[in-house]
Design an enzyme around this catalytic site. Structure first.
Site, PDB file in Angstrom:
ATOM      1  N   MET A   1       0.837  -1.213   0.000  1.00  0.00           N
ATOM      2  CA  MET A   1       0.000   0.000   0.000  1.00  0.00           C
ATOM      3  C   MET A   1       0.870   1.261   0.000  1.00  0.00           C
ATOM      4  SD  MET A   1      -3.128   0.949   2.543  1.00  0.00           S
ATOM      5  CE  MET A   1      -2.220   0.887   4.077  1.00  0.00           C
TER       6      MET A   1
ATOM      7  N   TYR B   1       2.822  -8.042  16.616  1.00  0.00           N
ATOM      8  CA  TYR B   1       3.225  -7.186  15.484  1.00  0.00           C
ATOM      9  C   TYR B   1       4.164  -6.080  15.977  1.00  0.00           C
ATOM     10  CZ  TYR B   1       2.783  -3.517  11.932  1.00  0.00           C
ATOM     11  OH  TYR B   1       3.052  -2.534  11.007  1.00  0.00           O
TER      12      TYR B   1
HETATM   13  N1  LIG Z   1      -0.661  -0.146   7.395  1.00  0.00           N
HETATM   14  C1  LIG Z   1      -0.515   0.581   8.487  1.00  0.00           C
HETATM   15  O1  LIG Z   1      -1.477   1.120   9.045  1.00  0.00           O
HETATM   16  C2  LIG Z   1       0.872   0.785   9.069  1.00  0.00           C
HETATM   17  C3  LIG Z   1       0.992   1.497  10.265  1.00  0.00           C
HETATM   18  C4  LIG Z   1       2.264   1.711  10.787  1.00  0.00           C
HETATM   19  C5  LIG Z   1       3.383   1.218  10.143  1.00  0.00           C
HETATM   20  N2  LIG Z   1       3.238   0.510   8.991  1.00  0.00           N
HETATM   21  C6  LIG Z   1       4.453   0.000   8.341  1.00  0.00           C
HETATM   22  O2  LIG Z   1       4.550   0.634   7.085  1.00  0.00           O
HETATM   23  C7  LIG Z   1       5.088  -0.270   6.117  1.00  0.00           C
HETATM   24  C8  LIG Z   1       4.153  -0.334   4.914  1.00  0.00           C
HETATM   25  O3  LIG Z   1       2.880  -0.786   5.347  1.00  0.00           O
HETATM   26  P1  LIG Z   1       1.755  -1.213   4.309  1.00  0.00           P
HETATM   27  O4  LIG Z   1       0.474  -1.188   5.021  1.00  0.00           O
HETATM   28  O5  LIG Z   1       1.940  -0.448   3.043  1.00  0.00           O
HETATM   29  O6  LIG Z   1       2.157  -2.733   4.066  1.00  0.00           O
HETATM   30  P2  LIG Z   1       1.623  -3.772   2.985  1.00  0.00           P
HETATM   31  O7  LIG Z   1       0.617  -3.148   2.090  1.00  0.00           O
HETATM   32  O8  LIG Z   1       1.239  -5.016   3.726  1.00  0.00           O
HETATM   33  O9  LIG Z   1       2.941  -4.026   2.118  1.00  0.00           O
HETATM   34  C9  LIG Z   1       3.973  -4.811   2.590  1.00  0.00           C
HETATM   35  C10 LIG Z   1       4.597  -5.495   1.403  1.00  0.00           C
HETATM   36  O10 LIG Z   1       5.638  -6.358   1.882  1.00  0.00           O
HETATM   37  C11 LIG Z   1       5.519  -7.583   1.171  1.00  0.00           C
HETATM   38  N3  LIG Z   1       6.130  -8.675   1.928  1.00  0.00           N
HETATM   39  C12 LIG Z   1       5.582  -9.441   2.900  1.00  0.00           C
HETATM   40  N4  LIG Z   1       6.449 -10.383   3.311  1.00  0.00           N
HETATM   41  C13 LIG Z   1       7.569 -10.217   2.568  1.00  0.00           C
HETATM   42  C14 LIG Z   1       8.816 -10.894   2.496  1.00  0.00           C
HETATM   43  N5  LIG Z   1       9.068 -11.956   3.273  1.00  0.00           N
HETATM   44  N6  LIG Z   1       9.747 -10.457   1.628  1.00  0.00           N
HETATM   45  C15 LIG Z   1       9.486  -9.392   0.812  1.00  0.00           C
HETATM   46  N7  LIG Z   1       8.323  -8.729   0.817  1.00  0.00           N
HETATM   47  C16 LIG Z   1       7.376  -9.126   1.689  1.00  0.00           C
HETATM   48  C17 LIG Z   1       4.031  -7.769   1.031  1.00  0.00           C
HETATM   49  O11 LIG Z   1       3.736  -8.730   0.047  1.00  0.00           O
HETATM   50  P3  LIG Z   1       2.358  -9.577   0.214  1.00  0.00           P
HETATM   51  O12 LIG Z   1       1.264  -8.579   0.160  1.00  0.00           O
HETATM   52  O13 LIG Z   1       2.411 -10.515  -0.938  1.00  0.00           O
HETATM   53  O14 LIG Z   1       2.444 -10.245   1.564  1.00  0.00           O
HETATM   54  C18 LIG Z   1       3.598  -6.360   0.639  1.00  0.00           C
HETATM   55  O15 LIG Z   1       3.701  -6.138  -0.744  1.00  0.00           O
HETATM   56  C19 LIG Z   1       5.287  -1.593   6.844  1.00  0.00           C
HETATM   57  O16 LIG Z   1       6.622  -1.708   7.212  1.00  0.00           O
HETATM   58  C20 LIG Z   1       4.399  -1.478   8.069  1.00  0.00           C
HETATM   59  O17 LIG Z   1       4.895  -2.249   9.138  1.00  0.00           O
HETATM   60  C21 LIG Z   1       2.012   0.294   8.438  1.00  0.00           C
END
Ligand SMILES: NC(=O)c1ccc[n+]([C@@H]2O[C@H](COP(=O)([O-])OP(=O)(O)OC[C@H]3O[C@@H](n4cnc5c(N)ncnc54)[C@H](OP(=O)(O)O)[C@@H]3O)[C@@H](O)[C@H]2O)c1
Length: 326
Positions: free
Chosen positions: A45, A161
């Site tokens: 995302m 998490y």
């Molecule tokens: N979403 C929130 O509200 C939030 C809040 C605070 C911090 N964050 C942090 O911000 C960052 C981005 O969040 P997001 O919501 O954009 O995350 P996301 O949409 O879940 O994207 C994470 C990406 O990492 C990939 N991934 C998962 N396991 C992997 C692996 N072993 N090797 C390589 N790639 C892998 C996922 O692929 P798949 O989809 O195929 O699994 C996905 O494309 C993350 O680090 C998260 O912890 C997010």
């Protein structure tokens, strides 16, 4: 795959030992040095928005984007070898196992991806003498505080998490000399499932929604966060920074506001407690991230969450009413 090939010219410049001042990549002569920026987790995302912003805001740089199809960060050897081959100047590590409730039942995977996976990326960044940017979360805090968390507050995660992301932070701090840890929260945007998409989906088929009203935070638009990350990279910011849209609300208020901005008044919103919802992962009651350091050190301020939300909703088609209702 969104990888862009390396520029031999840029490489030669760096290999020749030209001085790169900070993250601006400016040579002593003042001409810009081409850098390679690698985004790991580029199809998620935030990653999708960030790739777009980096392409447009750093036109002199090569931007490479990899996701799970190109690199599985759980695998140490493959991760280190692949990143070393690219030899980026900056590694932005966004990939994560982000299913907060899923992490409770799959602790091993949470630590394998968010903890050890981050360690592998950090090892690679260190070997390349690259700057590492790591995305972390408000869930490293326990929520006992009743005022915004600052970067110097002690983390104390309540769920798996948060624990696994904190482990990632610790690896980055230990293994990488030049690091930037960006903690953010409550993300939504066009390229992934999130609270906004879930409210819109439910509003299509239901006349009442029960939403948690005892967790407070700051909803953050991925497009705004992506711009801030790009700016922080340009500023060569180092250490820990909190970045979120300004203003606070509960999930209940956030949900109400989404519907209000879309002019949907046929759906009743009912406030409930976290206990009533009974999700597997415990969430902090208050996890607002104070962004004062961001302002003081870079001059950047994040706009109010409601303003960002309004802009985002303008890009969407409003949900059609359920059958038989107006
Ligand atoms: N979403 C929130 O509200 C939030 C809040 C605070 C911090 N964050 C942090 O911000 C960052 C981005 O969040 P997001 O919501 O954009 O995350 P996301 O949409 O879940 O994207 C994470 C990406 O990492 C990939 N991934 C998962 N396991 C992997 C692996 N072993 N090797 C390589 N790639 C892998 C996922 O692929 P798949 O989809 O195929 O699994 C996905 O494309 C993350 O680090 C998260 O912890 C997010």
């Amino acid at each position: 795959m969104t990888t862009i090939s390396l520029s031999p010219a840029g490489r030669t410049c760096l290999q020749a030992g030209a001085e790169v001042r900070g993250g601006f990549g400016i040579q002593e002569s003042g001409s810009k040095v081409k850098r390679t920026i690698l985004v790991v987790g580029a199809k998620g995302m935030l990653g999708t928005d960030l790739m777009e912003v980096l392409h447009s805001s750093t036109p002199g740089d090569e931007v490479a984007g990899w996701d799970i199809e190109e690199i599985d960060v759980e695998k140490e050897e493959g991760t280190v070898a692949k990143i070393e081959k690219l030899r980026p100047e900056i590694v932005v590590h966004i990939a994560a196992y982000t299913d907060v409730d899923g992490c409770e039942s799959n602790k091993e995977k949470a630590f394998a991806v968010n903890g050890e996976g981050t360690k592998h990326v950090a090892l690679a960044a260190s070997k390349c003498h690259a700057k590492m940017v790591y995305l972390s979360t408000d869930y490293v805090f326990d929520g006992d505080k009743r005022e915004p968390y600052s970067e110097s507050d002690s983390p104390h995660p309540l769920n798996v998490y948060g624990e696994s992301k904190l482990k990632g932070e610790q690896y980055v701090q230990t293994l990488v000399k030049d690091f930037l840890i960006i903690r953010t929260q409550w993300l939504y945007g066009p390229f992934g499932k999130n609270f906004v998409s879930s409210i819109l989906q439910q509003a299509r088929g239901q006349s009442a929604l029960c939403i948690v009203d005892d967790q407070t935070g700051s909803p953050t638009y991925t497009a705004d966060l992506a711009k801030a990350i790009s700016k922080l990279i340009q500023f060569d910011a180092r250490g820990i920074f909190h970045v979120a849209n300004s203003g606070v609300c509960t999930w209940y208020t956030f949900g109400q506001t989404i519907l209000k901005f879309l002019g949907i008044n046929r759906v009743k919103v009912i406030p409930i407690s976290s206990g009533e919802l009974g999700r597997p992962a415990v969430r902090p009651f208050y996890s607002v991230l104070g962004c004062q350091k961001l302002k003081e050190e870079t001059g950047l301020t994040m706009r109010p969450w409601s303003e960002a939300l309004k802009d985002y909703l303008k890009t969407l088609n409003p949900p059609s009413p359920p059958q038989g209702q107006g």
